[in-house]
Design an enzyme around this catalytic site. Sequence first.
Site, short mmCIF file in Angstrom:
data_model
loop_
_atom_site.label_atom_id
_atom_site.label_comp_id
_atom_site.label_asym_id
_atom_site.label_seq_id
_atom_site.Cartn_x
_atom_site.Cartn_y
_atom_site.Cartn_z
N ASP A 71 0.89 -1.20 -0.04
CA ASP A 71 -0.01 0.14 0.00
C ASP A 71 0.77 1.15 -0.05
O ASP A 71 0.44 2.51 0.48
CB ASP A 71 -1.10 0.00 1.23
CG ASP A 71 -2.16 -0.86 0.82
OD1 ASP A 71 -2.79 -1.11 -0.12
OD2 ASP A 71 -2.25 -1.75 1.83
N ASP A 74 -6.49 -3.31 -6.27
CA ASP A 74 -6.43 -1.97 -5.84
C ASP A 74 -4.75 -1.39 -5.83
O ASP A 74 -4.49 -0.45 -5.93
CB ASP A 74 -6.44 -2.23 -3.94
CG ASP A 74 -7.42 -3.12 -3.59
OD1 ASP A 74 -7.84 -4.26 -4.34
OD2 ASP A 74 -8.07 -2.83 -2.53
N ARG A 113 -15.95 -1.29 -5.21
CA ARG A 113 -14.68 -0.48 -5.15
C ARG A 113 -13.41 -1.04 -5.88
O ARG A 113 -12.72 -0.04 -6.55
CB ARG A 113 -14.07 -0.18 -3.51
CG ARG A 113 -13.17 0.65 -3.31
CD ARG A 113 -13.12 1.29 -2.15
NE ARG A 113 -12.68 0.18 -0.90
CZ ARG A 113 -13.47 -0.22 -0.22
NH1 ARG A 113 -14.79 -0.02 -0.14
NH2 ARG A 113 -12.82 -1.04 0.74
N1 GLY Z 1 -7.28 -1.00 -0.42
C1 GLY Z 1 -8.08 -1.58 0.22
C2 GLY Z 1 -9.68 -1.36 0.31
O1 GLY Z 1 -10.09 -0.71 -0.79
O2 GLY Z 1 -10.42 -1.58 1.03
#
Ligand code: GLY
Length: 380
Positions: free
Chosen positions: A95, A155, A227
């Site tokens: 991340d 992500d 998401r």
């Molecule tokens: N990147 C982690 C989420 O979108 O929850």
Amino acid sequence: MDSGCIGWLDEALTCARVQTRKAIDDLGNGFKPSHSTDNFYQPSGNDEWTNGMWTGEINIMYELTGDDFFKQKALEHVCSFKKRIDSLYCINNHDMGFLYSPSCVAAYKLYNSGTGKEAAVAAAGYLMSRFQEKGRFIQAWGPVGDRNNYRLIIDCLMNIPLLFWASSITGDPRYGRVAMAHFDTSINCVLRDDDSTFHTYYFDPDTGMPLYGVTHQGNRNDSAWSRGQAWGIYGSALAYRYTGSARALEVFNRTLDFFLRHLPASVIPYWDFDFSDGSSEPRDSSALAIAVCGMLEMADDLNDAGLRATAVSLCETLFKKCAVKDPSISNGQLLHGVYCRKTPTNDARNRGVDECNTWGDYFYVEALKRIISPGWRAYW
Ligand code: GLY
């Protein structure tokens, strides 16, 4: 803050400024945690994947207002991020872009912060160390090389812009090469024929062969987590900006087309596209905020007025239905997000369900900034 001709935007910008100021007052030297509890954030440490987006919200508020109060606060955070990467504190995942782009890259761009630049280059270096030659992807979670964690997640498309930036700032092309390799591998695996996306994808640690897609935060392995789809939209828009790749543009168009076609009539997406109008499942406002930023990014790059108008209209709905307009009900920006939702067909746990979350707040104010300043370059 004068929005010119868009009527709702003045109110949106004023509310956003009040909310950032309120959160700073409530949190003191603390960070927003990943999500609120009963719509209020409590002070938290710099120890989650989301902290950079709280600093990013403050940076955008500095750009919107020119108020040095926000600049000083953001620069205090940069020292904390530098310590975090130097000591590798809670840095055992991919991340780095979420953490270091809106905080430290931003501080370098906005305030010429040498500390911000050093910290962001160090974070890019750590991200490089998670690249797996066998499979040619950046490993998302767990100890590097761990057989049970040998996978990528969609992500990460938001983390690779940090590598493109690192190449441009250091002159070392290896960062950008890894970013592009990861982008290509991801897209070859996660993008389905119907233009929806897998959340995560496993590889064989011995051969590097792609194995199968699995969800973590979506409803089920074969569903489209809202998401995740939005990370695909914005991530491909940013890959297009850095590389001009026709493949990135194609991925943007396909992931966006799926997203828009599956929005409910009430516009704010449910947390997974398995659910639509009439469902009692919660929405995820953050997914729409992310997608809107991706649309505005691409609208700028392509000079596409129609795409921009669609994004502005979606953001107006986000403001009307989800933005906090009264600080007595919340110290966040955007209500009705979902971090994780437990279902019988996923391995998540309930977390931040129908709450504000740090990234939803950030991408919402980024969208406002993009709308009031067409052509503005985000921190990614
Ligand atoms: N990147 C982690 C989420 O979108 O929850």
